[in-house]
Design a protein around this motif. Structure first.
Motif, PDB file in Angstrom:
ATOM      1  N   GLN A 119       0.822  -1.211   0.000  1.00 26.54           N
ATOM      2  CA  GLN A 119       0.000   0.000   0.000  1.00 26.54           C
ATOM      3  C   GLN A 119       0.858   1.264   0.000  1.00 26.54           C
ATOM      4  O   GLN A 119       0.548   2.234  -0.704  1.00 26.54           O
ATOM      5  CB  GLN A 119      -0.928  -0.013   1.212  1.00 26.54           C
ATOM      6  N   LEU A 149       1.132   4.127  -2.849  1.00 26.89           N
ATOM      7  CA  LEU A 149       0.981   5.552  -2.547  1.00 26.89           C
ATOM      8  C   LEU A 149       2.133   6.347  -3.169  1.00 26.89           C
ATOM      9  O   LEU A 149       1.914   7.412  -3.763  1.00 26.89           O
ATOM     10  CB  LEU A 149       0.939   5.752  -1.036  1.00 26.89           C
ATOM     11  N   ARG A 191       1.575   6.597  -6.902  1.00 23.79           N
ATOM     12  CA  ARG A 191       0.562   7.585  -7.295  1.00 23.79           C
ATOM     13  C   ARG A 191       1.195   8.941  -7.592  1.00 23.79           C
ATOM     14  O   ARG A 191       0.765   9.664  -8.496  1.00 23.79           O
ATOM     15  CB  ARG A 191      -0.482   7.715  -6.181  1.00 23.79           C
ATOM     16  N   TYR A 192       2.243   9.279  -6.846  1.00 23.35           N
ATOM     17  CA  TYR A 192       2.908  10.579  -7.005  1.00 23.35           C
ATOM     18  C   TYR A 192       4.367  10.380  -7.430  1.00 23.35           C
ATOM     19  O   TYR A 192       5.264  11.102  -6.981  1.00 23.35           O
ATOM     20  CB  TYR A 192       2.825  11.368  -5.698  1.00 23.35           C
ATOM     21  N   GLU A 241      -4.025  18.469  -2.538  1.00 18.93           N
ATOM     22  CA  GLU A 241      -4.515  17.108  -2.365  1.00 18.93           C
ATOM     23  C   GLU A 241      -3.739  16.439  -1.249  1.00 18.93           C
ATOM     24  O   GLU A 241      -2.571  16.731  -1.014  1.00 18.93           O
ATOM     25  CB  GLU A 241      -4.323  16.329  -3.674  1.00 18.93           C
ATOM     26  N   ALA A 279      -3.299  12.373   0.464  1.00 21.44           N
ATOM     27  CA  ALA A 279      -3.631  10.969   0.273  1.00 21.44           C
ATOM     28  C   ALA A 279      -2.884  10.112   1.281  1.00 21.44           C
ATOM     29  O   ALA A 279      -1.797  10.476   1.762  1.00 21.44           O
ATOM     30  CB  ALA A 279      -3.282  10.520  -1.146  1.00 21.44           C
ATOM     31  N   ARG A 323      -4.920   4.342   1.862  1.00 26.87           N
ATOM     32  CA  ARG A 323      -6.228   3.882   1.392  1.00 26.87           C
ATOM     33  C   ARG A 323      -6.815   4.781   0.313  1.00 26.87           C
ATOM     34  O   ARG A 323      -7.972   4.625  -0.069  1.00 26.87           O
ATOM     35  CB  ARG A 323      -7.194   3.771   2.570  1.00 26.87           C
ATOM     36  N   GLY A 324      -6.020   5.740  -0.157  1.00 27.54           N
ATOM     37  CA  GLY A 324      -6.492   6.594  -1.236  1.00 27.54           C
ATOM     38  C   GLY A 324      -6.508   8.056  -0.859  1.00 27.54           C
ATOM     39  O   GLY A 324      -6.029   8.462   0.210  1.00 27.54           O
ATOM     40  N   VAL A 325      -7.094   8.870  -1.748  1.00 30.20           N
ATOM     41  CA  VAL A 325      -7.159  10.317  -1.532  1.00 30.20           C
ATOM     42  C   VAL A 325      -8.142  10.619  -0.412  1.00 30.20           C
ATOM     43  O   VAL A 325      -9.263  10.080  -0.381  1.00 30.20           O
ATOM     44  CB  VAL A 325      -7.571  11.036  -2.826  1.00 30.20           C
ATOM     45  N   TYR A 326      -7.722  11.485   0.509  1.00 28.49           N
ATOM     46  CA  TYR A 326      -8.619  11.897   1.586  1.00 28.49           C
ATOM     47  C   TYR A 326      -9.673  12.858   1.046  1.00 28.49           C
ATOM     48  O   TYR A 326      -9.364  13.730   0.217  1.00 28.49           O
ATOM     49  CB  TYR A 326      -7.844  12.609   2.691  1.00 28.49           C
ATOM     50  N   ALA A 375       1.272   9.814   5.136  1.00 30.53           N
ATOM     51  CA  ALA A 375       0.412  10.458   4.146  1.00 30.53           C
ATOM     52  C   ALA A 375       1.281  11.311   3.236  1.00 30.53           C
ATOM     53  O   ALA A 375       2.462  11.566   3.520  1.00 30.53           O
ATOM     54  CB  ALA A 375      -0.667  11.309   4.823  1.00 30.53           C
TER      55      ALA A 375
END
Length: 702
Positions: free
Chosen positions: A610, A614, A617-618, A676, A678, A681-684, A697
């Motif tokens: 996970q 994350l 993603r970035y 943003e 995140a 578990r994904g974007v807050y 985060a």
């Protein structure tokens, strides 16, 4: 800048040629720094005028700023100290020079000339030295500059040492820490007059990964650096001199080996007292390093390297834990943890740490056809495989070593090889205590060793591996007496650089996309490779880990965070994530194999996956961007660890609650807007106000 002499009688032409009188002081001063010496060349004052123009950091002046050791015949440690020497201090251009025409050793005078030059360049004190050896001895060691004694930076007295071990460590409240031995950081020296001095030291290049360190409390600090473009082997050293009142002395040691009739001129050293934190010091060192550091072009897949599962297939003691047809399954296990590479150690018939440099596929594991098939299978699945080679050690028991390899062995001044012993016993008391494998270390400028390593590399790439590791080749430090054409303190670095350059130049044309990995990160070696198998302090989580030190100075270097476990606890995963290191888990022993086979603690692997997702993603910021540590950040809660990255026209901050209680999140980046946030578990839906213990985060700013 002004140069002053406090004796009123010294002026005009007299200042150009004079003999110091007792009590005379010699000062170099500008708007930022003041440094003062007594008439024998002892440093009596070091002032950072921007922080406090009235505070002299030198609390216990020493007799001089140097120490020298020479060898003569069988007498290998003959110490010359500055006290008692006939020394003069005189102006030299815009600086000073400290000159001794000859040196006194006990009851004799040696025809060795010493000249030290000191000047100010902005807020830096710049030092250099010349040793003119007209005697019949060899000057083997030179301790210079010795800065001290220093008690504290200001009235608080709680000052840290930032030290380039691995990715970096921070020794908090270093003066008090050095009251007693702490791990291997402060070995106790033999008592002098009943008082035991202590020291922290590391050889460079090798044990120390960079040639600078910092004494700091965050409000102010002192930067110490050696700018030696020849990388002459030496030592970084900090001593607490209880025999001199318990103050700290900061110094460098070089091994110049100035033989009779030779003159040695040192490279430049820098001492910089300054206000503020350590990041500008890192920038100064990197600015110098840019004169020689050239990171080579990496394959695209290495640029996106996420991490690796290191697996020992056959142990040193012969246990076959995995077969070649298990390799695709191991790759799938690696994917479950969010990494993309399987590093195959102990893949040979002899097992791990055995029979080097002989590397033959193992019939018991399936033989060469099965190995080729497995490597190809992983490639078809989009993964990467790394095969192990050892570029630093030779098994001293092999016929190859006895017949030929001994010629490449690094030897000490006694003519004996430097031996290392490596043992992989796990449960066996017999193996652990009595059956250590003996290896000789390599130091040679002969083409034969480099060509052998190239030959082995080409063959292993031919099996279908996408990467090779030449273990231990990114570090280590020796003086080599078996390479007569150069000084012992030049030979090892030259040998290592030659090997790395040759491997790159001859293997890349054969397989341009292969990944070139070594173990250990040292700045002078790291430029030749694609990525690094991290090792040493700072490359794993501990109470002294401070990876920002190396990451900020050399942010483009890709290296793993070492942890010898097949399942990584969340705290280690979060450490790796926050500081931009690459994940590494290791299956070394049968217990690790059983953990993988049974799926035990799979939730740890899922959490690692996970965090890897994350980061992915970035990736344009966190993976491909530049690590900036906490520079420019506003962090309203010091319990939150935060690191800033820049890439793709955006900024991102990794935040980590490394405490046992929820912590408020109060992060801002002046001039930028938070776009943003995140987590794993994904974007807050909105920026969280709190972070739970061991939660990470990412905050994205534009």
């Amino acid at each position: 800048m002004r140069v002053t002499f406090s004796a009123a009688a010294v002026h005009g032409a007299l200042a150009l040629f004079f003999l110091a009188s007792p009590g005379m002081a010699h000062t170099l001063e500008n708007s930022q720094v003041r440094v003062r010496f007594d008439d024998r060349g002892g440093m009596t004052e070091l002032v950072d005028k921007r922080s406090d123009a009235t505070r002299n950091l030198i609390s216990k002046p020493r007799a001089g700023v140097w120490k020298l050791i020479f060898q003569k015949g069988m007498s290998l440690e003959n110490v010359i100290n500055p006290d008692g020497q006939e020394t003069r201090v005189e102006p030299f251009g815009s600086g000073l020079r400290i000159v001794a025409s000859k040196l006194r050793f006990r009851n004799e005078i040696l025809n060795i000339g010493l000249e030290i030059q000191v000047r100010l360049t902005g807020d830096e004190v710049r030092w250099s030295a010349t040793i003119d050896n007209r005697s019949d001895v060899t000057v083997s060691e030179f301790f210079f500059p010795q800065i001290g004694g220093i008690d504290r930076l200001d009235s608080t007295g709680r000052d840290d040492l930032l030290w380039p071990s691995g990715s970096g460590i921070r020794i908090r409240n270093v003066k008090e820490t050095m009251r007693a031995r702490v791990d291997a950081l402060a070995p106790i020296e033999r008592p002098v007059n009943g008082v035991a001095d202590q020291r922290i030291e590391a050889p460079y290049p090798g044990g120390a990964t960079m040639s600078w360190y910092e004494f700091t409390n965050g409000r102010r600090g002192v930067y110490f650096a050696s700018y030696d473009p020849e990388f002459l082997t030496g030592t970084l050293r900090v001593s607490r001199k209880f025999s001199e009142g318990g103050s700290l002395v900061f110094e460098f040691v070089k091994f110049p080996y100035v033989r009779p009739g030779e003159t040695w001129r040192s490279a430049e050293y820098v001492t910089r007292p300054h206000p503020g934190g350590w990041h500008e010091s890192a920038q100064r060192y990197r600015a110098w390093a840019n004169s020689w550091f050239q990171q080579q072009t990496r394959p695209e897949w290495v640029k996106r390297f996420k991490g690796m599962l290191l697996v020992i297939l056959r142990q040193q003691y012969g246990d076959v834990m995995w077969h070649y047809d298990d390799i695709p399954w191991l790759y799938e296990e690696a994917k479950k943890s969010g990494v993309d590479t399987v590093a195959l150690f102990g893949w040979t018939e002899a097992g791990h740490d055995n029979q080097y440099p002989i590397y033959k596929p193992d019939p018991a594991m399936g033989g060469e056809p099965a190995l080729r098939k497995a490597l190809a299978d992983v490639s078809r699945r989009g993964g990467h495989t790394l095969l192990y080679l050892q570029g630093h050690l030779m098994d001293a028991t092999t016929d190859w070593y006895k017949e030929r390899g001994h010629a490449f062995a690094a030897t000490n001044m006694w003519g004996s090889p430097y031996f290392e012993q490596w043992n992989k016993g796990y449960e066996s008391s017999l193996l652990r205590q009595y059956t250590h494998k003996l290896f000789a270390t390599v130091c040679t400028l002969d083409d034969e060793w480099s060509n052998l390593m190239v030959k082995e590399g080409k063959e292993k790439l031919g099996y279908g591996a996408t990467a090779l590791i030449y273990d231990q080749c990114g570090g280590s430090s020796y003086l080599c007496y078996n390479v007569p054409q150069v000084k012992p303190s030049q030979a090892f670095v030259m040998s290592r650089v030659k090997l790395l350059r040759t491997l790159r130049e001859k293997l890349k044309p054969v397989a341009p996309d292969f990944g070139f990995m070594v173990e250990y990160n040292t700045d002078v070696y790291a430029q030749w490779v694609d990525f690094i198998h991290g090792a040493g302090q700072g490359n794993f989580l501990s109470d002294v880990s401070y990876p920002a030190l190396f990451r900020y100075t050399f942010p483009e270097i890709i290296m793993t965070a070492r942890q010898q476990a097949v399942r990584l606890e969340a705290r280690h995963v979060n450490y790796t994530f926050t500081y931009g290191l690459r994940y590494e888990m290791e299956s070394r022993y049968r217990a690790d194999m059983e953990t993988l086979r049974t799926g035990d603690a799979a939730e740890l692997s899922e959490y690692m996956r996970q965090t890897s997702a994350l980061r992915d993603r970035y990736w344009d910021i966190l993976g491909s961007g530049r690590f900036l540590d906490d520079q420019g950040l506003k962090n309203g809660n010091s319990a939150i660890t935060a690191a800033l990255y820049e890439g793709g026209g955006r900024h991102a901050v990794t935040v980590w609650n490394d405490t046992k209680s929820p912590q408020a999140l109060d992060i801002s980046l002046p001039g930028k807007n938070l776009k943003e946030a995140a987590g794993v578990r994904g974007v807050y839906p909105q920026v969280p106000r709190m972070l739970a213990p061991q939660e990470v985060a990412v905050l994205v700013f534009e």
